[in-house]
Design an enzyme around this catalytic site. Structure first.
Site, PDB file in Angstrom:
ATOM      1  CG  ASP A  50      -2.153   0.868   1.047  1.00  0.00           C
ATOM      2  OD1 ASP A  50      -3.239   0.290   0.805  1.00  0.00           O
ATOM      3  OD2 ASP A  50      -2.059   2.118   1.109  1.00  0.00           O
ATOM      4  CB  VAL A  79       0.751   1.266  -8.243  1.00  0.00           C
ATOM      5  CG1 VAL A  79       0.640   0.117  -7.255  1.00  0.00           C
ATOM      6  CG2 VAL A  79      -0.512   2.137  -8.239  1.00  0.00           C
ATOM      7  CE1 TYR A 170     -11.993   4.421 -10.039  1.00  0.00           C
ATOM      8  CE2 TYR A 170     -14.224   4.146 -10.859  1.00  0.00           C
ATOM      9  CZ  TYR A 170     -13.179   3.698 -10.091  1.00  0.00           C
ATOM     10  OH  TYR A 170     -13.303   2.523  -9.384  1.00  0.00           O
TER      11      TYR A 170
HETATM   12  N1  LIG Z   1     -15.454   0.035  -3.595  1.00  0.00           N
HETATM   13  C1  LIG Z   1     -16.142   0.115  -4.733  1.00  0.00           C
HETATM   14  O1  LIG Z   1     -17.357   0.338  -4.748  1.00  0.00           O
HETATM   15  C2  LIG Z   1     -15.447  -0.116  -6.045  1.00  0.00           C
HETATM   16  C3  LIG Z   1     -16.220  -0.248  -7.203  1.00  0.00           C
HETATM   17  C4  LIG Z   1     -15.559  -0.471  -8.410  1.00  0.00           C
HETATM   18  C5  LIG Z   1     -14.192  -0.565  -8.461  1.00  0.00           C
HETATM   19  N2  LIG Z   1     -13.485  -0.417  -7.312  1.00  0.00           N
HETATM   20  C6  LIG Z   1     -12.022  -0.523  -7.400  1.00  0.00           C
HETATM   21  O2  LIG Z   1     -11.583  -1.410  -6.399  1.00  0.00           O
HETATM   22  C7  LIG Z   1     -10.262  -1.059  -5.976  1.00  0.00           C
HETATM   23  C8  LIG Z   1     -10.235  -0.996  -4.474  1.00  0.00           C
HETATM   24  O3  LIG Z   1     -11.079   0.035  -3.994  1.00  0.00           O
HETATM   25  P1  LIG Z   1     -11.785  -0.023  -2.588  1.00  0.00           P
HETATM   26  O4  LIG Z   1     -12.784   1.096  -2.582  1.00  0.00           O
HETATM   27  O5  LIG Z   1     -12.339  -1.368  -2.290  1.00  0.00           O
HETATM   28  O6  LIG Z   1     -10.648   0.345  -1.532  1.00  0.00           O
HETATM   29  P2  LIG Z   1      -9.371  -0.500  -1.004  1.00  0.00           P
HETATM   30  O7  LIG Z   1      -9.391  -0.433   0.471  1.00  0.00           O
HETATM   31  O8  LIG Z   1      -9.328  -1.844  -1.626  1.00  0.00           O
HETATM   32  O9  LIG Z   1      -8.185   0.370  -1.586  1.00  0.00           O
HETATM   33  C9  LIG Z   1      -7.843   1.618  -1.013  1.00  0.00           C
HETATM   34  C10 LIG Z   1      -6.361   1.588  -0.709  1.00  0.00           C
HETATM   35  O10 LIG Z   1      -5.656   2.024  -1.885  1.00  0.00           O
HETATM   36  C11 LIG Z   1      -4.472   2.630  -1.450  1.00  0.00           C
HETATM   37  N3  LIG Z   1      -3.865   3.433  -2.510  1.00  0.00           N
HETATM   38  C12 LIG Z   1      -4.289   4.628  -2.984  1.00  0.00           C
HETATM   39  N4  LIG Z   1      -3.456   5.107  -3.909  1.00  0.00           N
HETATM   40  C13 LIG Z   1      -2.454   4.191  -4.042  1.00  0.00           C
HETATM   41  C14 LIG Z   1      -1.268   4.138  -4.817  1.00  0.00           C
HETATM   42  N5  LIG Z   1      -0.933   5.140  -5.654  1.00  0.00           N
HETATM   43  N6  LIG Z   1      -0.459   3.062  -4.691  1.00  0.00           N
HETATM   44  C15 LIG Z   1      -0.776   2.064  -3.848  1.00  0.00           C
HETATM   45  N7  LIG Z   1      -1.885   2.067  -3.066  1.00  0.00           N
HETATM   46  C16 LIG Z   1      -2.711   3.124  -3.152  1.00  0.00           C
HETATM   47  C17 LIG Z   1      -4.955   3.475  -0.277  1.00  0.00           C
HETATM   48  O11 LIG Z   1      -3.892   3.860   0.577  1.00  0.00           O
HETATM   49  C18 LIG Z   1      -5.954   2.544   0.395  1.00  0.00           C
HETATM   50  O12 LIG Z   1      -5.355   1.809   1.461  1.00  0.00           O
HETATM   51  C19 LIG Z   1      -9.933   0.245  -6.706  1.00  0.00           C
HETATM   52  O13 LIG Z   1      -9.184  -0.037  -7.872  1.00  0.00           O
HETATM   53  C20 LIG Z   1     -11.295   0.789  -7.093  1.00  0.00           C
HETATM   54  O14 LIG Z   1     -11.236   1.632  -8.206  1.00  0.00           O
HETATM   55  C21 LIG Z   1     -14.075  -0.196  -6.112  1.00  0.00           C
END
Ligand SMILES: NC(=O)c1ccc[n+]([C@@H]2O[C@H](COP(=O)([O-])OP(=O)(O)OC[C@H]3O[C@@H](n4cnc5c(N)ncnc54)[C@H](O)[C@@H]3O)[C@@H](O)[C@H]2O)c1
Length: 262
Positions: A50, A79, A170
């Site tokens: 992370d 990343v 996005y």
């Molecule tokens: N939650 C949703 O409803 C949803 C829906 C569609 C897609 N997604 C995708 O799922 C993935 C996970 O999202 P989530 O909402 O479940 O949260 P998550 O908890 O899985 O991810 C959030 C984490 O990403 C880390 N992060 C942010 N920028 C970063 C970087 N540059 N390098 C490394 N880590 C980084 C943050 O520190 C945080 O801990 C994302 O790719 C998101 O676009 C989520």
């Protein structure tokens, strides 16, 4: 079956003996849940990564405590930074003795109308979400190619297919993740590596509740046939399926995890 109250699925050994690397796994969302599910499915070692240092250490401890697995390591990585990506993959390869499964979970967005969009905001979302997935995939393919095996799972979003106001950056990034998945999978097939993506609609978790407006979340939940967003582990389960041998004849695909039409 009551679809509104899903039962947490216990492990069935789908990743028995595998090693796993997951980006953005120190949050409250899909990434950490995927790490936990991977261990519950029998993986022998796991590296979670992370960009947030404090939360990463806590996540490593939490994962060990929740699962009892000792072979858990944390490694900081943004990343969007090529050097950090290379260092992460080198570390994980060493710690695990070869990474079998990479889950590219990192991605981020903001809410902004296109007419108000500054280049910097557009670039950041594209660079982390699409660029980060590309960098991790590229470097992992290089190392997996030498072994002639491995699986990569990317996290896309239904917004890669569907329109939503104030999400052009996005959505463009996630459509790019889907295209990257298709094209990279063709190349990777030549050396025994599979690449697929999951495309969630909505997975509600505490950090999302804090950052997204309440009325927007309610509207998005209302669009779901199930009347709710997914539990984060329901999305993680699709990732586990894609990472496992149960999807051996599947590559270049993006699977929707949603209760609405794509
Ligand atoms: N939650 C949703 O409803 C949803 C829906 C569609 C897609 N997604 C995708 O799922 C993935 C996970 O999202 P989530 O909402 O479940 O949260 P998550 O908890 O899985 O991810 C959030 C984490 O990403 C880390 N992060 C942010 N920028 C970063 C970087 N540059 N390098 C490394 N880590 C980084 C943050 O520190 C945080 O801990 C994302 O790719 C998101 O676009 C989520």
């Amino acid at each position: 079956m009551n679809i509104h109250q899903p039962q947490y699925v216990n492990g069935h050994g789908l990743l028995k003996g595998r090693s796993v690397l997951i980006t953005a796994a120190a949050g409250a969302g899909i990434g950490f849940s995927a790490a936990k599910r991977a261990v519950e499915e029998g993986c022998r070692s796991i590296v979670i990564s992370d960009v947030h240092e404090g939360r990463l250490q806590a996540a490593v401890e939490q994962l060990r405590a929740d699962t009892g697995l000792e072979q858990v390591a944390g490694k900081l990585c943004n990343v969007a930074d090529e050097e950090q990506v290379q260092a992460l993959i080198a570390f994980a390869e060493d710690f695990c003795g070869g990474v079998d499964v990479l889950i590219n979970n990192a991605g981020l967005g903001t809410t902004k109308a296109l007419i108000d969009m500054e280049d910097a905001e557009w670039d950041r979302v594209i660079d982390v979400t699409l660029g980060g997935t590309m960098r991790m995939t590229r470097q992992m393919m290089r190392t997996m190619k030498t072994r002639g095996e491995g699986v990569i799972v990317n996290n896309a979003s239904v917004l890669g297919w569907r329109a939503q106001k104030e999400q052009s950056h996005y959505a463009a990034a996630k459509a790019g993740v889907m295209a990257l998945t298709r094209c990279a999978a063709l190349e990777a097939a030549e050396f025994g590596v599979r690449i697929n993506a999951v495309s969630p609609s909505l997975a509600v978790h505490p950090m999302l509740k804090k950052s997204a407006p309440e009325d927007l979340l309610a509207e998005l939940e209302g669009r779901e046939a199930y009347g709710r967003g997914a539990e984060v582990w329901e999305v993680a389960n699709v990732m586990i399926f894609l990472a496992s041998d149960y999807s051996s004849y599947l590559t270049g695909e993006t699977i929707s995890c949603s209760s609405q039409r794509a």
